[in-house]
Every structure is written in C-alpha cells, then in structure tokens.
Design a protein around this motif. Structure first.
Motif, PDB file in Angstrom:
ATOM      1  N   VAL A   1      -4.008   1.303  -2.078  1.00  0.00           N
ATOM      2  CA  VAL A   1      -4.289   0.178  -2.214  1.00  0.00           C
ATOM      3  C   VAL A   1      -4.995  -0.831  -1.823  1.00  0.00           C
ATOM      4  O   VAL A   1      -5.375  -1.622  -2.303  1.00  0.00           O
ATOM      5  N   ALA A   2      -4.620  -0.171  -0.180  1.00  0.00           N
ATOM      6  CA  ALA A   2      -5.551  -0.855   0.920  1.00  0.00           C
ATOM      7  C   ALA A   2      -7.116  -0.781   0.284  1.00  0.00           C
ATOM      8  O   ALA A   2      -8.250  -1.979   0.347  1.00  0.00           O
ATOM      9  N   TYR A   3      -7.508   0.248   0.139  1.00  0.00           N
ATOM     10  CA  TYR A   3      -8.721   0.348  -0.462  1.00  0.00           C
ATOM     11  C   TYR A   3      -9.442  -0.339  -1.524  1.00  0.00           C
ATOM     12  O   TYR A   3     -10.401  -0.505  -1.583  1.00  0.00           O
TER      13      TYR A   3
ATOM     14  N   SER B   1      -8.194  -3.397  -2.821  1.00  0.00           N
ATOM     15  CA  SER B   1      -8.321  -4.808  -2.519  1.00  0.00           C
ATOM     16  C   SER B   1      -9.551  -5.032  -1.327  1.00  0.00           C
ATOM     17  O   SER B   1     -10.452  -6.018  -2.302  1.00  0.00           O
ATOM     18  N   TYR B   2      -9.932  -3.742  -1.000  1.00  0.00           N
ATOM     19  CA  TYR B   2     -10.757  -4.065   0.362  1.00  0.00           C
ATOM     20  C   TYR B   2     -12.446  -4.219  -0.342  1.00  0.00           C
ATOM     21  O   TYR B   2     -12.828  -5.084  -0.556  1.00  0.00           O
TER      22      TYR B   2
ATOM     23  N   CYS C   1     -12.777   3.487  -6.856  1.00  0.00           N
ATOM     24  CA  CYS C   1     -11.667   2.519  -7.005  1.00  0.00           C
ATOM     25  C   CYS C   1     -10.611   4.039  -7.687  1.00  0.00           C
ATOM     26  O   CYS C   1      -9.755   4.199  -7.655  1.00  0.00           O
TER      27      CYS C   1
ATOM     28  N   LEU D   1      -0.210   3.155   0.389  1.00  0.00           N
ATOM     29  CA  LEU D   1      -0.916   2.362   0.812  1.00  0.00           C
ATOM     30  C   LEU D   1      -2.051   1.951   0.936  1.00  0.00           C
ATOM     31  O   LEU D   1      -3.011   0.675   0.873  1.00  0.00           O
ATOM     32  N   ALA D   2      -2.345   3.487   1.786  1.00  0.00           N
ATOM     33  CA  ALA D   2      -4.185   3.786   2.140  1.00  0.00           C
ATOM     34  C   ALA D   2      -5.240   2.756   0.543  1.00  0.00           C
ATOM     35  O   ALA D   2      -5.933   2.288   1.095  1.00  0.00           O
TER      36      ALA D   2
ATOM     37  N   THR E   1     -11.596  -7.109  -3.143  1.00  0.00           N
ATOM     38  CA  THR E   1     -12.687  -8.184  -1.842  1.00  0.00           C
ATOM     39  C   THR E   1     -14.036  -8.604  -2.252  1.00  0.00           C
ATOM     40  O   THR E   1     -15.114  -9.223  -1.458  1.00  0.00           O
TER      41      THR E   1
END
Length: 692
Positions: free
Chosen positions: A413-415, A417-418, A378, A410-411, A421
């Motif tokens: 941030v999505a990464y 989060s991925y 990250c 945004l990509a 998880t």
C-alpha cells in the motif's frame, strides 16, 4: 509398443526446428523495425508499436497452435500447417513497400505501422510464432519427456538472435541484405518444419503406462483464478519491458541496441524460469523485487545519471530483470501438466499482447502522461503479494504468522502511494501537458518573471527541447543551444546586412531560431509533431514575434524535403531530436544529398549534434566528404554563471571547401577524418564506434 524416449534423430529434428524458428522470430524484429524507423520520424514509439504487433502476432500464433493441436486428425494437422508455411514463403522477401510511407503529417501513425507489418511479415511471423508450442505439444504426445525444456531452448535461440544483431549483424550487413538473408533462412526453416510436421503425423503416439497416465494426462485442469494469474503476471512483465524500453529509447537514443537490451533481459528471465524450478527462489528474488520496484518507481530520479549511458542502462536492466524474474517465476510455478500446455502458452501470450496493447496503443490515446508504467509497477507489486499470500506452502502460511502478512500488505500500500505521488509529480505544476504517438510534451515555468533568469521550458520526456526567457529584457532573445555565441548563432548574426535570406529549419521545438529572422527573410520550418506546433504558438512567442515570414510544413522533415522542388535556402538547419539524440535517418549520406539539393550555391548546412551519449562528428565528416564539402564544428561551453542565456552546444556547419562564409566566426575547428569509419547510408548505420 512404443519406446518411452525419442530417438536421437527425432529429438534433434524437433530441437533444431524450434531453435531456428525462435532465432528467426526475434532476429526479424530489429531488422524490420530498423527498416521502417526512418519512415515515421525515427521516434521511439515506432519500436513500441512494432512490439505491439509482435505480441499480437505471437498471440495469434499460439491461438492457431492451440486450435491445430485440438484437431483430432493428426494428418490434417500436418497438411494445414504445411500449407501455412508455403503461403508464408510466397510473401518473401520481407522488404517493406515504399507505398506505406506517410505522405504528410500523421499525429498517430500506429495503424499504418501495424498494417505495414501485417502485410510484410504477417504470415511468416504467424508461422514462426506457432512453432514452439505446436512442436512441443507434438513432442509430448509422442514421447515421454519435459516439453517445457524446449520452451527454454526456444528462448535461448531468441536471445542469441537479439544479442547477435547489434554486435554482428547491424555493424556488418546492410538492412536490405539482412532482409534477404533472413528470407533465405525462413525457407530453410519452412522445409525443416514441414518435415517435422509430416513426421509427427505419421508416427504413432506415445503409449502411456498406467503409472505415467495420472501425471501426464490426468492432471486437474487449472481453475480460472490460476489462468487469470498467468494472464496478469505475463501482462505485468510486458508492461515493465515496454516501460523501460520507452525510457531508454526516448531519453537516450532510438537505436536497435537500446531496443534489444531490455528485450534480452526479459527473455533471459523466461529462459531461467522455464529451464528448471531450482533457479527461481522466492527467498532471494522477493527481497530483490522490493529494491527493483523502488528503483523503477523513482524512475527518472533513479536513472537520471548524467553522461553515463552504461550506468543508466545497467540500473534499468537489473531492475527489469528482478521484476520479470518474479513475474515469470511465479507464472512458471503455476504452470499446468503438459496436457494443458498450449492453453498455458495461449494465456501467457495473451497477457504479453494485452500489456503491449495497453502501453503501445491505448495509453498514448487515453492518458496525457506516462501513467501506464506506474500502473504496471503497482499491479506487479499487488499480484506478487497475492501469489505469495495465497500459496499454502509459503513461509507466511507455515508459521511466521499474520503479522508478517499484514506488514507486507502495508508495504505494498505504501509503495502504491509512493508511485502514485511520483506519477502525479510528473504533471503537477506544469502549464501544459500533452501526449501523442511521438511522446510526452510538457511546458513549465522556472523562476519568477521579474528575475532575468526566469524562463519557460518545453520538455520532451525529460529532455529539454527549448526555452524562452520570461523577463521582458530577454523575452525575444535566442537562448540556450541557439544563443549568439553558439555555432548557429554566429552563422545567423554574421550574415551580410540588408540581404534577405531564405532559411529552412528541420525541427521546430519552441521556434527559437525564428528570433534571428529579419524583415524580408523567409523561414520555412518542417515539424513532424502537430502538438509541438500547437505549443510553440500557445506557450511561446518566438514564431509570432519574428519579423520574418514564417511558413510551417507538418510532416517528417526529410520526407517533405524529398518531395519538394529545390527551396534554394541560404541556410538549412537540421535540429531534429528524438529524446537526447538525432534520429539516424536524417544523418545518412542520402539525407545529405537531399539537403544540398535545397541549398543555394555557397549555402550553409547546419546540424545540431549536441547530445550526451553519441559522438556524431565522424558521421558528419564522412557525409560532407562524400559531396566534396567541409565540416566545421563549433563547440561552446559557458565560461561563467553570468552567461545564463547560453548552454553548452555542438553545431556542425558544412560548407563548400575554402568557402569564406565562416570567416570571422569564433571557436571553429575542422573535423578530421577518422580512419576506418564507414559512411552511414539508408541501408547501413551502427552506433558502435560513436558511443561516448
């Protein structure tokens, strides 16, 4: 008036000294790590801890070079460095003192390993690690040239040292000879470096022209944002390196070859990036970075390709290469003028050492799971995005617009989060999660207890280290690799009735083999990891349910057996695994001598060689033949889904020649001699030739 270019002799002297120092610097890493690996259970964490030492020593070497470079008296610089080289020669040869072996159990032997390395190779490693930045600074002070090309040369030498080890050095030379040869090479280096230092102090400095001065000496000092980016990008590369290495060595095999592959990839990115700016292209590597981060973000799923070690290693190596290319490429884009060269290397080294400390020492003591690798992924994504967006010459700032920048953010941030998880999934739903020096342990229930095939499983990393059925019908039954149809199961169940046995077991797992214990039997178990013993009692019941007397000795099994008087075992079981492979030090001919010393006349030595990647039969055959024994292998394959209590296994039972103790056992075959296979010893072993 000084010439603007070095004469050929001088250039070759600097280049040869840097090349030899870097070669020795990285050749010693697998040599010393392999020598001490057996002393600490053969765990993959031994290499991680060694890497922490190497990175800290490299940082200290760069710090020393930075301090020495700023010393105003050049003659004094040479004298100080020559004295360091001389003191380092006095600690040779680099053969560890056996007094550093742990005497008993140690849940976290990291400090012992660091102390051992400091005493054994500390001074030589410090001198070697300071050579490249120090000689580059001396070169740039005396000559007009590009010292960063010398850094690329040093990394070429480093990679050659690493690649030559598993291919040329390890298969042909004993570890003791390796240490002695390395020590001889160091003496040659020390003489060459002393000559270079004296030459650098005696010759006049390069006289810069007015046109050259602004470019070479008057460049603006880098600001702290840039310095922190050097630090952060270097730390990210180090964290990813150790994360990939830990996966390969813990879940595949803890062997030098799998230490060297990721480190060679890591060094290759340094070579490419420092050689010339043209090799690193953002338009190529930033899109690939997205793919590499995605592959490493879904680490276990992306790299869990059964029975194909080469594919697994290739995916890990390519992904690491792409990520490190961006980290090191962006770091080199931010490099300062040669005037600030030693400070730049100091920050780069500090980042590498910081990443190593985080992964090797802090994370195992702070986290109950492998969180450090996702954190590294990250932070890499965030820093790469920041560097791209802050660059005034980037394509985003030159007209593509804010929309593209927002999309990238945004990509990221999505990464994040991925990855978060996926990381949470590694601990969600588990009954117990624990971690120490020896790795991550997890316990999970699979299925529902009323069902016959419901079970509780112990995982080391992602490798199954034993299960127990939850159904009352099978709760006390030995299952999986230890089921009655397996080689060890048949040996346990076909022993004479009414005759108590004394059984030794090296490697506890869930304690499944205790299910074969009978009243009046004594079972002595050797286990290196205290967390395994805790989980075997708290999460499984084999030990507590066994009618036999159970005795557990904490500590490395082989070292414990070496220190004990003969236990006179009727059967000694070697069921030791580091991830998916058996540690080398329990398979050497010296280890087998210890095992046979603890057996009664006519006793059975049983070794679990079940794994996906290595064919250990030749190792078993040569070791047994060395003592006039016979090695018989039992391969078991479940024939139908109804045989859910058993899984595929390979057990080798070693007995006296023509012994009747294996009569009546099914599925046995004699291991035949493999021509040309060299017996493994404490001083020699190699994985080449036994890879599946």
């Amino acid at each position: 008036m000084n010439n603007s270019r070095a004469n050929p002799w001088e250039a070759w002297l600097y280049a040869a000294t840097i090349f030899l120092s870097s070669f020795l610097l990285f050749q010693v890493q697998p040599i010393i790590a392999k020598m001490i690996l057996p002393w600490f259970g053969g765990s993959s964490a031994v290499w991680s801890t060694c890497m922490v030492f190497f990175q800290i020593a490299l940082l200290l070497g760069y710090l020393y070079a930075h301090w020495l470079h700023d010393m105003p008296n050049r003659r004094l610089q040479a004298i100080v460095h020559i004295l360091l080289l001389g003191f380092a020669v006095l600690v040779l040869p680099i053969i560890p003192n056996p007094s550093w072996k742990p005497a008993g159990t140690d849940g976290s032997p990291s400090l012992r390993i660091l102390g051992l390395l400091a005493v054994t190779i500390g001074l030589p490693y410090l001198a070697l690690s300071s050579t490249s930045p120090l000689l580059q600074s001396w070169y740039s002070r005396r000559n007009k040239g590009i010292p960063y090309r010398l850094f690329a040369l040093s990394n070429v030498a480093s990679m050659l040292a690493l690649l030559s080890y598993p291919v040329l050095v390890e298969p042909n030379l004993s570890t003791r000879f390796q240490a002695q040869a390395w020590s001889t090479g160091y003496v040659i280096f020390a003489l060459a470096c002393a000559l270079t230092a004296w030459h650098a102090s005696s010759a006049p400095a390069f006289a810069l022209t007015e046109a050259a001065a602004p470019a070479e000496t008057a460049g603006a000092a880098p600001d702290w944002t840039t310095r922190l980016l050097w630090l952060g990008l270097s730390a990210c590369g180090s964290i990813l390196l150790l994360g990939v290495t830990t996966f390969l060595t813990q879940d595949l095999a803890s062997i030098p070859f799998l230490w060297i592959v990721p480190l060679s990839v890591y060094l290759l990115t340094f070579i490419i990036c420092f050689d010339s700016p043209r090799w690193y292209r953002r338009g190529v590597f930033y899109p690939l970075l997205g793919v590499g981060l995605a592959m490493l973000g879904g680490f276990q799923r992306a790299l869990n390709i059964p029975d194909r070690m080469t594919i697994t290693i290739s995916i890990a190596a390519v992904s690491l290469f792409v990520c490190c290319m961006v980290c090191h490429g962006e770091m080199v884009r931010l490099k300062p003028p040669p005037r600030y060269l030693t400070g730049f290397y100091l920050m780069v080294s500090a980042g590498g050492a910081g990443g190593g400390l985080f992964v090797g020492l802090l994370a195992p003591n702070l986290f109950n799971a492998n969180y450090e690798f996702p954190v590294g992924l990250c932070v890499t994504a965030i820093l790469a995005t920041y560097v791209l967006l802050r660059n005034p010459e980037s394509w985003l700032r030159r007209g593509v617009g804010e929309a593209a920048g927002i999309a990238i953010i945004l990509a990221v941030v999505a990464y994040v989060s991925y990855v978060g998880t996926k990381t949470y999934d590694t601990v969600r739903g588990y009954r117990a999660v624990a971690r120490n020096f020896y790795g991550l342990l997890r316990v999970i229930d699979v299925g529902r207890p009323p069902e016959d095939d419901a079970y509780r499983e112990l995982l080391h990393g992602r490798i199954d280290h034993g299960i127990q059925m939850l159904s009352p019908k099978y709760h006390r039954s030995p299952v999986e690799y230890f089921c009655p149809a397996s080689g060890i199961g048949q040996a346990m169940t076909h022993r004479p009735a009414g005759v108590p046995w004394r059984i030794g077991i090296v490697g506890l797992g869930t304690g499944t083999l205790a299910a074969y214990g009978r009243p009046d039997d004594t079972i002595r178990i050797y286990e290196i990891n205290p967390l395994v013993l805790q989980l075997a009692h708290s999460q499984f019941s084999y030990l507590d349910d066994s009618p036999a007397k159970i005795d557990v000795a904490l500590g490395d099994g082989r070292l414990s057996l070496e220190s004990e008087p003969s236990q006179q075992f009727d059967m000694l079981v070697i069921d030791v695994f580091s991830g998916d492979s058996v540690p080398v030090h329990v398979l050497t001919v010296e280890a087998f001598r210890t095992y046979f010393r603890h057996l009664k006349p006519g006793g059975i030595l049983s070794v679990n060689i079940t794994n996906r990647y290595l064919n250990l039969e030749p190792v078993m055959e040569t070791a047994s033949r060395a003592y006039g024994k016979e090695a018989v292998v039992f391969d078991y394959e479940a024939k139908s889904s109804a045989e859910f209590l058993c899984t595929a296994s390979s057990w080798v039972l070693i007995v006296d020649k023509n012994s009747p103790v294996l009569n009546g056992l099914e599925g046995q075959r004699l291991i035949t001699e493999r021509a040309g296979f060299r017996t493994w010893t404490d001083d020699y072993s190699t994985m080449f030739g036994i890879l599946r």
